[in-house]
Design a protein around this motif. Structure first.
Motif, PDB file in Angstrom:
ATOM      1  N   ASN A 153       0.824  -1.202   0.000  1.00 56.26           N
ATOM      2  CA  ASN A 153       0.000   0.000   0.000  1.00 56.26           C
ATOM      3  C   ASN A 153       0.864   1.260   0.000  1.00 56.26           C
ATOM      4  O   ASN A 153       2.004   1.249   0.477  1.00 56.26           O
ATOM      5  CB  ASN A 153      -0.889   0.024   1.231  1.00 56.26           C
ATOM      6  CG  ASN A 153      -2.115  -0.855   1.125  1.00 56.26           C
ATOM      7  OD1 ASN A 153      -3.236  -0.420   1.370  1.00 56.26           O
ATOM      8  ND2 ASN A 153      -1.931  -2.110   0.759  1.00 56.26           N
ATOM      9  N   TYR A 154       0.271   2.345  -0.499  1.00 55.80           N
ATOM     10  CA  TYR A 154       0.934   3.648  -0.427  1.00 55.80           C
ATOM     11  C   TYR A 154      -0.138   4.721  -0.494  1.00 55.80           C
ATOM     12  O   TYR A 154      -1.295   4.455  -0.838  1.00 55.80           O
ATOM     13  CB  TYR A 154       1.939   3.829  -1.571  1.00 55.80           C
ATOM     14  CG  TYR A 154       1.288   4.015  -2.932  1.00 55.80           C
ATOM     15  CD1 TYR A 154       1.219   5.274  -3.534  1.00 55.80           C
ATOM     16  CD2 TYR A 154       0.712   2.941  -3.611  1.00 55.80           C
ATOM     17  CE1 TYR A 154       0.605   5.452  -4.771  1.00 55.80           C
ATOM     18  CE2 TYR A 154       0.104   3.111  -4.846  1.00 55.80           C
ATOM     19  CZ  TYR A 154       0.050   4.364  -5.423  1.00 55.80           C
ATOM     20  OH  TYR A 154      -0.568   4.536  -6.637  1.00 55.80           O
ATOM     21  N   GLY A 155       0.221   5.943  -0.152  1.00 59.22           N
ATOM     22  CA  GLY A 155      -0.722   7.045  -0.221  1.00 59.22           C
ATOM     23  C   GLY A 155      -0.583   7.985   0.959  1.00 59.22           C
ATOM     24  O   GLY A 155       0.382   7.896   1.743  1.00 59.22           O
TER      25      GLY A 155
ATOM     26  N   TRP B  37       1.935  -2.162  -6.374  1.00 57.58           N
ATOM     27  CA  TRP B  37       1.567  -1.039  -5.517  1.00 57.58           C
ATOM     28  C   TRP B  37       0.068  -0.742  -5.582  1.00 57.58           C
ATOM     29  O   TRP B  37      -0.502  -0.585  -6.661  1.00 57.58           O
ATOM     30  CB  TRP B  37       2.388   0.198  -5.886  1.00 57.58           C
ATOM     31  CG  TRP B  37       3.827   0.003  -5.540  1.00 57.58           C
ATOM     32  CD1 TRP B  37       4.833  -0.441  -6.356  1.00 57.58           C
ATOM     33  CD2 TRP B  37       4.409   0.175  -4.250  1.00 57.58           C
ATOM     34  NE1 TRP B  37       6.009  -0.527  -5.660  1.00 57.58           N
ATOM     35  CE2 TRP B  37       5.789  -0.163  -4.364  1.00 57.58           C
ATOM     36  CE3 TRP B  37       3.920   0.590  -3.008  1.00 57.58           C
ATOM     37  CZ2 TRP B  37       6.666  -0.090  -3.284  1.00 57.58           C
ATOM     38  CZ3 TRP B  37       4.789   0.652  -1.932  1.00 57.58           C
ATOM     39  CH2 TRP B  37       6.152   0.323  -2.076  1.00 57.58           C
TER      40      TRP B  37
ATOM     41  N   TYR C 228      -2.971   1.751  -4.107  1.00 59.69           N
ATOM     42  CA  TYR C 228      -3.284   3.033  -3.457  1.00 59.69           C
ATOM     43  C   TYR C 228      -4.194   2.777  -2.268  1.00 59.69           C
ATOM     44  O   TYR C 228      -5.181   2.039  -2.363  1.00 59.69           O
ATOM     45  CB  TYR C 228      -3.941   3.976  -4.459  1.00 59.69           C
ATOM     46  CG  TYR C 228      -4.020   5.412  -3.997  1.00 59.69           C
ATOM     47  CD1 TYR C 228      -2.868   6.148  -3.752  1.00 59.69           C
ATOM     48  CD2 TYR C 228      -5.256   6.035  -3.814  1.00 59.69           C
ATOM     49  CE1 TYR C 228      -2.931   7.473  -3.355  1.00 59.69           C
ATOM     50  CE2 TYR C 228      -5.332   7.356  -3.414  1.00 59.69           C
ATOM     51  CZ  TYR C 228      -4.157   8.077  -3.177  1.00 59.69           C
ATOM     52  OH  TYR C 228      -4.226   9.394  -2.765  1.00 59.69           O
TER      53      TYR C 228
ATOM     54  N   ASP D 272      -7.979   2.983  -2.547  1.00 57.56           N
ATOM     55  CA  ASP D 272      -8.507   1.842  -3.299  1.00 57.56           C
ATOM     56  C   ASP D 272      -8.618   0.621  -2.392  1.00 57.56           C
ATOM     57  O   ASP D 272      -9.613  -0.119  -2.434  1.00 57.56           O
ATOM     58  CB  ASP D 272      -7.589   1.509  -4.484  1.00 57.56           C
ATOM     59  CG  ASP D 272      -7.992   2.219  -5.770  1.00 57.56           C
ATOM     60  OD1 ASP D 272      -9.108   2.785  -5.828  1.00 57.56           O
ATOM     61  OD2 ASP D 272      -7.191   2.192  -6.724  1.00 57.56           O
TER      62      ASP D 272
ATOM     63  N   GLY E 179      -2.873  -3.990  -6.722  1.00 53.74           N
ATOM     64  CA  GLY E 179      -3.006  -2.702  -7.381  1.00 53.74           C
ATOM     65  C   GLY E 179      -2.841  -2.764  -8.886  1.00 53.74           C
ATOM     66  O   GLY E 179      -3.072  -1.773  -9.582  1.00 53.74           O
TER      67      GLY E 179
ATOM     68  N   VAL F 182      -6.943   3.638  -9.241  1.00 54.63           N
ATOM     69  CA  VAL F 182      -5.842   4.605  -9.262  1.00 54.63           C
ATOM     70  C   VAL F 182      -4.590   3.952  -9.842  1.00 54.63           C
ATOM     71  O   VAL F 182      -4.114   2.939  -9.318  1.00 54.63           O
ATOM     72  CB  VAL F 182      -5.553   5.143  -7.846  1.00 54.63           C
ATOM     73  CG1 VAL F 182      -4.408   6.153  -7.871  1.00 54.63           C
ATOM     74  CG2 VAL F 182      -6.813   5.776  -7.250  1.00 54.63           C
TER      75      VAL F 182
ATOM     76  N   ILE G 142      -0.491   3.812 -10.778  1.00 56.92           N
ATOM     77  CA  ILE G 142       0.673   4.162  -9.983  1.00 56.92           C
ATOM     78  C   ILE G 142       1.130   5.590 -10.277  1.00 56.92           C
ATOM     79  O   ILE G 142       1.539   6.331  -9.368  1.00 56.92           O
ATOM     80  CB  ILE G 142       1.832   3.157 -10.215  1.00 56.92           C
ATOM     81  CG1 ILE G 142       2.994   3.414  -9.245  1.00 56.92           C
ATOM     82  CG2 ILE G 142       2.313   3.172 -11.656  1.00 56.92           C
ATOM     83  CD1 ILE G 142       2.694   3.086  -7.819  1.00 56.92           C
TER      84      ILE G 142
ATOM     85  N   GLY H 272      -1.428   7.841  -8.504  1.00 54.67           N
ATOM     86  CA  GLY H 272      -1.306   7.708  -7.055  1.00 54.67           C
ATOM     87  C   GLY H 272      -0.036   8.320  -6.497  1.00 54.67           C
ATOM     88  O   GLY H 272      -0.060   8.952  -5.427  1.00 54.67           O
TER      89      GLY H 272
ATOM     90  N   LYS I 279      -0.461  12.097  -6.403  1.00 52.30           N
ATOM     91  CA  LYS I 279      -1.284  12.498  -5.251  1.00 52.30           C
ATOM     92  C   LYS I 279      -0.496  12.393  -3.948  1.00 52.30           C
ATOM     93  O   LYS I 279      -0.603  13.261  -3.068  1.00 52.30           O
ATOM     94  CB  LYS I 279      -2.518  11.592  -5.153  1.00 52.30           C
ATOM     95  CG  LYS I 279      -3.579  11.807  -6.217  1.00 52.30           C
ATOM     96  CD  LYS I 279      -4.743  10.852  -5.931  1.00 52.30           C
ATOM     97  CE  LYS I 279      -5.902  11.051  -6.875  1.00 52.30           C
ATOM     98  NZ  LYS I 279      -7.036  10.156  -6.546  1.00 52.30           N
ATOM     99  N   THR I 280       0.286  11.329  -3.841  1.00 47.24           N
ATOM    100  CA  THR I 280       1.024  11.093  -2.607  1.00 47.24           C
ATOM    101  C   THR I 280       2.107  12.150  -2.396  1.00 47.24           C
ATOM    102  O   THR I 280       2.256  12.701  -1.293  1.00 47.24           O
ATOM    103  CB  THR I 280       1.650   9.688  -2.631  1.00 47.24           C
ATOM    104  OG1 THR I 280       0.609   8.716  -2.786  1.00 47.24           O
ATOM    105  CG2 THR I 280       2.425   9.409  -1.359  1.00 47.24           C
TER     106      THR I 280
END
Length: 338
Positions: A178-180, A214, A216, A219, A241, A302, A304, A307, A310-311
């Motif tokens: 995960n990331y965000g 990856w 998001y 999501d 992802g 989303v 990569i 995302g 945005k991150t």
């Protein structure tokens, strides 16, 4: 539905809490508030009449009994876990306690309370490592290779056993990386962003060719609520992802975004520094998301590229959030060298 979320002040848990409350679901957030928790993640919902907070340790059977009795949740989503692989190498004890014993105590409390559904949230790391091809499916044999992955594999087995033995209505999910926004600043993507901004070396383990899929975090929160409501009892769902990248490509992409959004005299990529690899570093993870698509009609929304944009924007706009967390124990220090 009245939903008890464990670990709701963490990265993924807080995204679930925010999303659930936005959809009108009453939520009890049960969190011990360890070093990785942050109640600021929930500032947007803290005053909602649908939100309740209980500070407690999932290893504390008495506290769990009291919370279930007072709030009477109908559903449980279990996200509370020690999750940083490097920390698990240096100090596996906390991982065994929280991820295994804590899951056992929570299963017992949920069983006694007679909940309608127990959703256990896990990781693709329980499956081990892949070669250059192939993907993890829900039937891939378990092959955990770090103390963290082993503790999560054990917790998965406990959940399935309670479903089979005690007819607890369980469902499981295993996600990719995960990331965000609100990602705790000891994980790869925040480390890259924050070290770049500070002018520090950007550490890349080994040769940077390890591959991750990856996802998001918003999501993922959407997918988790879909599994909770529509997943078949006893079923397991892999959530990916559909965004595979090598670590070095990911890091270079973030540097390029920072070059555009926060330019300086030299490219951020010049700060990239290859460091000694993590012991037992899995080469590649990749999720086969077929079951989520075909059974639950869910796919990530989303990409990569979107995302990461945005991150990076979020970290640039929320320095007060991450600066406070950088003072916590072990943050900014190389861990997991054995």
């Amino acid at each position: 539905m009245k939903l008890l979320v464990t670990g709701g002040a963490g990265f993924i848990g807080s995204a679930v809490v925010r999303t659930a409350i936005a959809r009108g679901i009453e939520v009890i957030n049960l969190d011990k508030l360890t070093y990785a928790a942050c109640l600021d993640n929930l500032a947007s919902v803290a005053d909602s009449p649908l939100y309740h907070f209980e500070q407690a340790d999932i290893c504390d059977a008495g506290a769990l009994c009291d919370i279930f009795a007072r709030h009477a949740p109908t559903h449980v989503m279990h996200l509370a876990a020690e999750s940083h692989v490097d920390r698990s190498i240096d100090g596996p004890d906390a991982f065994m306690q929280t991820n295994i014993i804590g899951t056992f105590q929570l299963l017992q409390a949920a069983r006694t309370a007679g909940v309608a559904r127990f959703h256990h949230v896990s990781t693709d790391e329980v499956f081990g490592t892949l070669g250059a091809t192939g993907q993890f499916t829900e039937t891939t044999p378990y092959d955990p290779r770090s103390p963290y992955a082993a503790s999560k594999a054990a917790s998965d087995h406990l959940v399935r056993a309670w479903g089979e033995t005690y007819d607890l209505p369980v469902v499981l999910s295993n996600c990719s990386n995960n990331y965000g926004p609100y990602h705790f600043p000891e994980k790869l993507i925040p480390v890259v962003i924050l070290n770049a901004l500070a002018g520090k070396p950007i550490p890349v383990y080994g040769d940077g060719m390890n591959v991750r899929d990856w996802l998001y975090v918003e999501d993922h929160a959407d997918a988790l609520l879909r599994v909770l409501s529509d997943g078949a009892t006893g079923r397991s769902y892999n959530i990916g992802g559909e965004n595979e990248r090598t670590n070095i490509d990911l890091v270079r992409h973030i540097c390029a975004l920072l070059d555009a959004k926060r330019p300086k005299d030299t490219p951020y990529a010049k700060q990239i520094t290859f460091v000694t690899d993590r012991p037992g570093h899995d080469a590649r993870y990749a999720i086969d998301p077929t079951r989520m698509r075909t059974e639950l009609n869910w796919r990530p929304s989303v990409t990569i590229e979107e995302g990461l944009g945005k991150t990076v924007d979020w970290y640039l706009e929320n320095a007060a959030w991450w600066q406070a967390l950088q003072k916590r124990d072990g943050v900014g220090v190389r861990l997991g060298k054995r």
